[in-house]
Enzyme design. Structure first.
Site, PDB file in Angstrom:
ATOM      1  N   ASP A  34       6.276   5.442   1.637  1.00  0.00           N
ATOM      2  CA  ASP A  34       7.626   5.232   1.099  1.00  0.00           C
ATOM      3  C   ASP A  34       8.581   6.318   1.620  1.00  0.00           C
ATOM      4  O   ASP A  34       9.782   6.274   1.358  1.00  0.00           O
ATOM      5  CB  ASP A  34       7.632   5.122  -0.432  1.00  0.00           C
ATOM      6  CG  ASP A  34       7.163   6.376  -1.134  1.00  0.00           C
ATOM      7  OD1 ASP A  34       6.762   7.341  -0.452  1.00  0.00           O
ATOM      8  OD2 ASP A  34       7.198   6.397  -2.382  1.00  0.00           O
ATOM      9  N   SER A  35       8.044   7.244   2.430  1.00  0.00           N
ATOM     10  CA  SER A  35       8.906   8.168   3.172  1.00  0.00           C
ATOM     11  C   SER A  35       9.856   7.387   4.087  1.00  0.00           C
ATOM     12  O   SER A  35      10.855   7.942   4.561  1.00  0.00           O
ATOM     13  CB  SER A  35       8.059   9.143   4.003  1.00  0.00           C
ATOM     14  OG  SER A  35       7.089   8.437   4.760  1.00  0.00           O
ATOM     15  N   ASP A  73       2.088   1.922   0.833  1.00  0.00           N
ATOM     16  CA  ASP A  73       2.432   2.877  -0.228  1.00  0.00           C
ATOM     17  C   ASP A  73       3.197   2.154  -1.346  1.00  0.00           C
ATOM     18  O   ASP A  73       4.282   1.601  -1.106  1.00  0.00           O
ATOM     19  CB  ASP A  73       3.338   3.950   0.404  1.00  0.00           C
ATOM     20  CG  ASP A  73       3.247   5.278  -0.294  1.00  0.00           C
ATOM     21  OD1 ASP A  73       2.456   5.414  -1.246  1.00  0.00           O
ATOM     22  OD2 ASP A  73       3.979   6.200   0.137  1.00  0.00           O
ATOM     23  N   LYS A 101      -1.740   2.885  -1.550  1.00  0.00           N
ATOM     24  CA  LYS A 101      -1.695   4.263  -2.049  1.00  0.00           C
ATOM     25  C   LYS A 101      -0.728   4.309  -3.223  1.00  0.00           C
ATOM     26  O   LYS A 101       0.284   3.595  -3.226  1.00  0.00           O
ATOM     27  CB  LYS A 101      -1.222   5.221  -0.949  1.00  0.00           C
ATOM     28  CG  LYS A 101      -1.114   6.676  -1.427  1.00  0.00           C
ATOM     29  CD  LYS A 101      -0.881   7.657  -0.289  1.00  0.00           C
ATOM     30  CE  LYS A 101       0.567   7.807   0.102  1.00  0.00           C
ATOM     31  NZ  LYS A 101       1.464   8.263  -0.980  1.00  0.00           N
ATOM     32  N   GLU A 170      -0.849  16.795  -1.409  1.00  0.00           N
ATOM     33  CA  GLU A 170       0.446  17.162  -0.811  1.00  0.00           C
ATOM     34  C   GLU A 170       0.886  18.556  -1.269  1.00  0.00           C
ATOM     35  O   GLU A 170       0.957  18.837  -2.460  1.00  0.00           O
ATOM     36  CB  GLU A 170       1.519  16.115  -1.174  1.00  0.00           C
ATOM     37  CG  GLU A 170       2.873  16.476  -0.557  1.00  0.00           C
ATOM     38  CD  GLU A 170       3.791  15.305  -0.279  1.00  0.00           C
ATOM     39  OE1 GLU A 170       3.376  14.138  -0.440  1.00  0.00           O
ATOM     40  OE2 GLU A 170       4.949  15.568   0.110  1.00  0.00           O
TER      41      GLU A 170
HETATM   42  O1  KIV Z   1       5.318   8.419   1.941  1.00  0.00           O
HETATM   43  C1  KIV Z   1       4.601   9.091   2.706  1.00  0.00           C
HETATM   44  O2  KIV Z   1       4.804   9.147   3.916  1.00  0.00           O
HETATM   45  C2  KIV Z   1       3.509   9.841   2.108  1.00  0.00           C
HETATM   46  C3  KIV Z   1       2.784  10.828   2.964  1.00  0.00           C
HETATM   47  C4  KIV Z   1       3.655  11.974   3.235  1.00  0.00           C
HETATM   48  C5  KIV Z   1       1.487  11.233   2.392  1.00  0.00           C
HETATM   49  O3  KIV Z   1       3.219   9.679   0.959  1.00  0.00           O
END
Ligand code: KIV
Length: 245
Positions: A34-35, A73, A101, A170
């Protein structure tokens, strides 16, 4: 791989070409993180990312992946009850992910158990939780006090018991990440958490220098793609303004 002592590699991708390039490079895990909200969609943090946005990017990335494990995610507010968590995870599988995730430790173990019981593999995520950055007041290192370290260990054991197949750590203090890695049978995938984790994950934009306005302290970019884009764009602008094609 953990049992064999082989380090696990993971990077993010949100689109077809990036996913395909990472896959062809031999990465073990591709996370549609979700980044995406920050490095692609321009939000300030990940708290505004929607399920529709995540599914759209998961579908695109899945078309480029042949070898790697593709993890989707689950965005904020999409796993507030076990039933909602299973429904959301199922949508990610339909979009092409092979696993999901979610963020959180002991508080999420019921949701993890429900998703795993539905036959969907879950990667957990403890330590700094970007979906809670507003309550936290920033991206703060975790595990600094003995109490925080114990809580993290408890979280890791809980997500393992609930059936998670791995856990992202993290920005956890390196020594605490090492303790968690030794105390769990599932692989720990670190981000800014030192060298003792069983694997490492980074946001690809940070690794390749494609988001030059902010780079986390723990990242050593291996390329400067944003400079290449600017150079190519300027060359095109100059050539076009000078009447060349
Ligand atoms: O959203 C994401 O990219 C993440 C990673 C940084 C682990 O959760």
């Amino acid at each position: 791989m953990k049992r064999r002592g082989e380090k696990i590699t993971a990077l993010t991708a949100y689109d077809y070409p990036t996913a395909r390039l990472l896959d062809e490079s031999g990465i073990d895990i591709i996370l549609v993180g979700d980044s995406v909200g920050m490095v692609v969609l321009g939000y300030q943090d990940t708290t505004r990312v929607t399920l529709d946005e995540m599914l759209h990017h998961t579908r695109a990335a899945s078309r480029g992946v042949k070898q790697a494990l593709l993890v989707g995610d689950m965005p904020i507010h999409t796993y507030e009850t076990p039933q909602q968590a299973v429904e959301t995870a199922t949508k990610f599988l339909d979009a092409g992910a092979q696993a999901v995730k979610l963020e959180g430790g002991s508080s999420e173990c019921g949701n993890i158990e429900a998703i795993v019981a539905a036959g969907i593999p879950v990667m957990a995520h403890i330590g700094m939780l970007p979906q809670h950055v507003r309550e936290e007041g920033g991206y703060k290192m975790k595990g600094k006090t003995p109490r925080e370290a114990e809580q993290l260990l408890e979280d890791a054991k809980c997500v393992e018991k609930a059936g998670a197949f791995s856990v992202v750590l993290e920005i956890v203090i390196a020594d605490v990440a090492k303790r968690i890695t030794n105390a769990t049978a599932i692989p720990t995938i670190g981000i800014g958490s030192g060298e003792h984790c069983d694997g490492q994950i980074l946001v690809t934009h940070d690794l390749i220098g494609l988001f030059p306005w902010f780079t986390p302290k723990f990242v050593s970019p291996q390329a400067r793609v944003s400079e290449e884009i600017r150079r190519a764009a300027r060359a095109f602008i100059d050539r076009t303004r000078n009447g060349k094609v």
